[in-house]
Design an enzyme around this catalytic site. Sequence first.
Site, PDB file in Angstrom:
ATOM      1  N   LYS A  97      43.188  35.175  42.203  1.00  0.00           N
ATOM      2  CA  LYS A  97      43.544  34.443  40.987  1.00  0.00           C
ATOM      3  C   LYS A  97      44.456  33.251  41.302  1.00  0.00           C
ATOM      4  O   LYS A  97      44.771  33.005  42.457  1.00  0.00           O
ATOM      5  CB  LYS A  97      44.203  35.391  40.001  1.00  0.00           C
TER       6      LYS A  97
HETATM    7  C1  LIG Z   1      40.164  39.723  37.852  1.00  0.00           C
HETATM    8  C2  LIG Z   1      39.878  39.997  36.450  1.00  0.00           C
HETATM    9  C3  LIG Z   1      40.329  41.164  35.824  1.00  0.00           C
HETATM   10  C4  LIG Z   1      41.017  42.281  36.574  1.00  0.00           C
HETATM   11  O1  LIG Z   1      42.231  41.881  37.140  1.00  0.00           O
HETATM   12  P1  LIG Z   1      43.023  42.950  38.065  1.00  0.00           P
HETATM   13  O2  LIG Z   1      44.386  42.343  38.197  1.00  0.00           O
HETATM   14  O3  LIG Z   1      42.307  42.998  39.372  1.00  0.00           O
HETATM   15  O4  LIG Z   1      43.041  44.230  37.363  1.00  0.00           O
HETATM   16  C5  LIG Z   1      40.073  41.339  34.476  1.00  0.00           C
HETATM   17  N1  LIG Z   1      39.416  40.398  33.777  1.00  0.00           N
HETATM   18  C6  LIG Z   1      38.969  39.262  34.335  1.00  0.00           C
HETATM   19  C7  LIG Z   1      38.264  38.251  33.498  1.00  0.00           C
HETATM   20  C8  LIG Z   1      39.172  39.027  35.698  1.00  0.00           C
HETATM   21  O5  LIG Z   1      38.696  37.912  36.260  1.00  0.00           O
END
Ligand SMILES: *Cc1c(COP(=O)(O)O)cnc(C)c1O
Length: 380
Positions: free
Chosen positions: A183
């Site tokens: 992210k």
């Molecule tokens: C990455 C992601 C998640 C999950 O995030 P985590 O921190 O790995 O639990 C949920 N929703 C979206 C749209 C994502 O891209």
Amino acid sequence: MIEKRNIPISLPVTGLEEWEAIKEPLMSGWLTSGPKVRQFEQDFAKRHKVNHAIAVTSATTALHLALAALDIKEGDEVIVPAFTWVSTANVVLYQGAKVIFCDIDPATFNIDPVKLKNKISPKTKAIMIVHLFGLCADMDAIKEVSGDIPLIEDGACAAGAAYKGIPAGGLGDIGCFSFHPRKSITTGEGGMVTTNNDALGEKMGMLRNHGASISEEQRHHGPKPFILPDFNMMGYNYRMTDLQGAVGVVQLSKIDLFINERQKWADFYKKELAGIEWIKLPEISSDFKHGWQSFVTLIDEEKAPFSRNTIMEKLQEQGISTRPGTHAVHMLNFYAEKYDIQPDEFPGAKLANDASMAIPLHNRMTEEDYKYVVQTILSL
Ligand SMILES: *Cc1c(COP(=O)(O)O)cnc(C)c1O
């Protein structure tokens, strides 16, 4: 011949500053949620212009806390876009409620507000608004149909993004963010919930700490550390560690640098790849500040020289990693069987599932890397 390069789909920028930052919690011994997490929460709330930011262990647990705080339960329906990461839907099941999928608009990869209208029923108790790949959903159009149904922003990809000048996290009732290494900014694993609602903020703060009425830090530094707090609700252990908090403070201080750099290279891709008729590039109106968590294109297989998967394979042979944007959750075995859904019930999500292709865009890439990606795609 251009010389071959190896370009991963994503790579976080972490280094000496983060290394230095974790020394203090390690030396002091305060490793669970404490002063570093508090600092990270304050900085995050300020950057995203929200009243409350509560650090948790992931976006998935953030989304779960949001639903728990809204008392979502069996018999309730929660609307989820059909093209998103699977956990946006899973958390609804954690609460025993029903997932109602809604199709997306493949032009933005976000929920289609027109189709959303038809999914709303008297049982709808929340709507998951995903800001996919860092692009905020069309909030005005959504609010026109959502009435007073609570809106939960899945901003896992959208730290630092904004819609009409308002940062993600303050666009709905509760915002959820991820600090997974793929992210915008990272703490290894980690997440944040945000809200402007004081009651929800207080409740989520307790829910992430087993339902305890005061935090561990408050108790240890308060007048009677030997007395355990009261527990007025069933909660969870979704606490972020202070090691992660310390890394988060450093990462957050660089978020605008990261996004501005990605914006620059997203513009470069859009300019250099504009002439290819089989690759649809992201188009963004000036209402949106994109976070560019990833740069996701759509392959027109009728015009393309090869199928999407063959294009991905050929790019991989040249050292360029690509990925489908994400998956259509209604097409995953578990959900297809659970709710007996056919792939073409959500044609926008199916198209995005089958034809989307993310190409590398991250803050470890060099100018030569970007040029190499462009040249390689042009040579297909
Ligand atoms: C990455 C992601 C998640 C999950 O995030 P985590 O921190 O790995 O639990 C949920 N929703 C979206 C749209 C994502 O891209």
